[in-house]
Design a protein around this motif. Sequence first.
Motif, PDB file in Angstrom:
ATOM      1  N   ARG A 220      31.100  74.823  43.656  1.00  0.00           N
ATOM      2  CA  ARG A 220      31.402  75.265  45.040  1.00  0.00           C
ATOM      3  C   ARG A 220      31.090  74.293  46.049  1.00  0.00           C
ATOM      4  N   HIS A 221      31.791  74.587  47.198  1.00  0.00           N
ATOM      5  CA  HIS A 221      31.328  73.778  48.466  1.00  0.00           C
ATOM      6  C   HIS A 221      30.282  74.326  49.247  1.00  0.00           C
ATOM      7  N   SER A 222      29.173  73.947  49.239  1.00  0.00           N
ATOM      8  CA  SER A 222      27.958  74.618  49.970  1.00  0.00           C
ATOM      9  C   SER A 222      26.991  73.225  50.092  1.00  0.00           C
ATOM     10  N   PRO A 223      26.171  73.404  51.054  1.00  0.00           N
ATOM     11  CA  PRO A 223      25.503  72.023  51.263  1.00  0.00           C
ATOM     12  C   PRO A 223      24.446  71.925  50.541  1.00  0.00           C
ATOM     13  N   GLU A 224      23.970  72.511  49.431  1.00  0.00           N
ATOM     14  CA  GLU A 224      22.917  72.018  48.642  1.00  0.00           C
ATOM     15  C   GLU A 224      23.763  71.304  47.322  1.00  0.00           C
ATOM     16  N   LYS A 225      25.038  71.437  47.379  1.00  0.00           N
ATOM     17  CA  LYS A 225      25.574  70.458  46.224  1.00  0.00           C
ATOM     18  C   LYS A 225      26.064  69.229  46.493  1.00  0.00           C
ATOM     19  N   ARG A 226      26.019  68.987  47.920  1.00  0.00           N
ATOM     20  CA  ARG A 226      25.853  67.478  48.392  1.00  0.00           C
ATOM     21  C   ARG A 226      27.272  66.712  47.964  1.00  0.00           C
ATOM     22  N   TRP A 227      28.496  67.450  48.266  1.00  0.00           N
ATOM     23  CA  TRP A 227      29.743  67.054  47.857  1.00  0.00           C
ATOM     24  C   TRP A 227      29.918  65.847  48.715  1.00  0.00           C
ATOM     25  N   GLU A 228      29.638  65.945  50.023  1.00  0.00           N
ATOM     26  CA  GLU A 228      29.789  64.709  51.307  1.00  0.00           C
ATOM     27  C   GLU A 228      29.078  63.644  50.720  1.00  0.00           C
ATOM     28  N   MET A 229      28.111  63.525  49.949  1.00  0.00           N
ATOM     29  CA  MET A 229      27.316  62.384  49.491  1.00  0.00           C
ATOM     30  C   MET A 229      28.140  61.757  48.343  1.00  0.00           C
ATOM     31  N   VAL A 230      28.800  62.876  47.390  1.00  0.00           N
ATOM     32  CA  VAL A 230      29.442  62.245  46.145  1.00  0.00           C
ATOM     33  C   VAL A 230      30.636  61.572  46.532  1.00  0.00           C
ATOM     34  N   ILE A 231      31.236  61.980  47.745  1.00  0.00           N
ATOM     35  CA  ILE A 231      32.305  61.606  48.281  1.00  0.00           C
ATOM     36  C   ILE A 231      32.046  60.340  48.903  1.00  0.00           C
ATOM     37  N   GLY A 232      31.291  60.173  49.624  1.00  0.00           N
ATOM     38  CA  GLY A 232      30.870  58.774  50.181  1.00  0.00           C
ATOM     39  C   GLY A 232      30.356  57.669  49.113  1.00  0.00           C
ATOM     40  N   ALA A 233      29.793  58.110  48.173  1.00  0.00           N
ATOM     41  CA  ALA A 233      29.173  57.168  47.087  1.00  0.00           C
ATOM     42  C   ALA A 233      30.633  56.869  46.076  1.00  0.00           C
ATOM     43  N   ALA A 234      31.793  57.774  45.972  1.00  0.00           N
ATOM     44  CA  ALA A 234      32.805  57.388  45.273  1.00  0.00           C
ATOM     45  C   ALA A 234      33.777  56.369  46.115  1.00  0.00           C
ATOM     46  N   THR A 235      33.762  56.769  47.457  1.00  0.00           N
ATOM     47  CA  THR A 235      34.358  55.964  48.247  1.00  0.00           C
ATOM     48  C   THR A 235      33.805  54.410  48.297  1.00  0.00           C
ATOM     49  N   ALA A 236      32.483  54.277  48.457  1.00  0.00           N
ATOM     50  CA  ALA A 236      31.843  52.899  48.337  1.00  0.00           C
ATOM     51  C   ALA A 236      32.004  52.395  47.079  1.00  0.00           C
TER      52      ALA A 236
END
Length: 388
Positions: A220-236
């Motif tokens: 699920r998309h919620s702050p503690e899942k840190r999907w934004e960090m995962v997206i940033g890492a995959a982008t990098a």
Amino acid sequence: MKIVDVCAFYAPRGGGVKTYIEHKLREGPAREHEIVVIAPGKEDRIELRGPLARIVWMQSPIFPLDSNYRFFADRDRLHALLDAEAPDMVEVSSPWRSASIIAGWRGATPKALIAHADPLSAFAYRWFGGVADRPTIDKGFDWYWRHLRRIDRDFDLVVSASESLSARLREGGLTKVVTNPMGVEAGVFSPLHRDERLRADLLAQCGLPAEATLLLGVGRHSPEKRWEMVIGAATAAGGRAPVGLVLVGGGRTHRRTAKAIAGNPHIVALKPIADRPALARLMASADALIHGCEAETFCFAAAEGLASGLPLIVPDEGGASDQGRASAGYLYEASNPVAATEAILRFVRDRAAGVSRAYAEPRTMAAHFDALFAIYAQHVRRDERRRA
């Protein structure tokens, strides 16, 4: 045995707790145990699930912080329901108000708290981790640890789903912690469901050829899942190697997730997949599962990924980390996007070199409940001897 689960967070549109309870309502009767779930509801009613399983809905007010849920407001009524049920074992599925209410019940029945959540990791450590270390944060939230120690004193056992959570609970002063990992639904997830055409299609949706690496994130998309960090890492990582990421899920922060993707052609977001065989096929068709949350008590996504034959790229804290270590996965420093990027690239290099992880049959929910009911039986027998 007759087991009564006082479950504050069982709701028609509930998440992981509801899924767990649904398993219990099936697995208990299959072993000739009677399962009764007492849940806060819109009205008083009884929902039969067979001769040995039912849900007793107790009319309760809406939970102020989330209208999907309700909360037990009437202590005396809840105590009366327990008196009427006369269980052999009482479970509580939340450490908050319901645990305090059951601690005050005069029945002598053994009591267990199921640790479904780790609120300090999900909230306090995430909120204040940038300005204070964990011992300092724990000191500031000592009221929470005092509350847990009271539960530990008043209950017979605290059931934790991972060794990492058990260690934290023991460090916090709890003395009755028992580790019993959860598992996957038997017969659903398997490497045999891998579909190379589906994999190629997903990579094409990411604008990449079939030779690229396909990462999968589920949750699920919620702050503690840190999907934004995962997206940033995959982008990098994608700037240094051909990497595609498919995210499956939805939730209250889906707009933030979409903003983080920001038109990146190599990342695709899909809605939640309720069809379990379809999800199993998708999981088996990826190259690795990536997760960002260090607050998981178990992490079903990681377990289902392993059952699908996927290596894990996960933080080094929380329930996902236990599964990552046990499967020789790719661990990275929790909440560190640079470390997550490097973990992705380590996997990409190993995959290119032909390094693979040996597949092992996953633990199932049936095995979890076999162990849980055996633990309960020991406490019931102990209680019977004490009363004799």
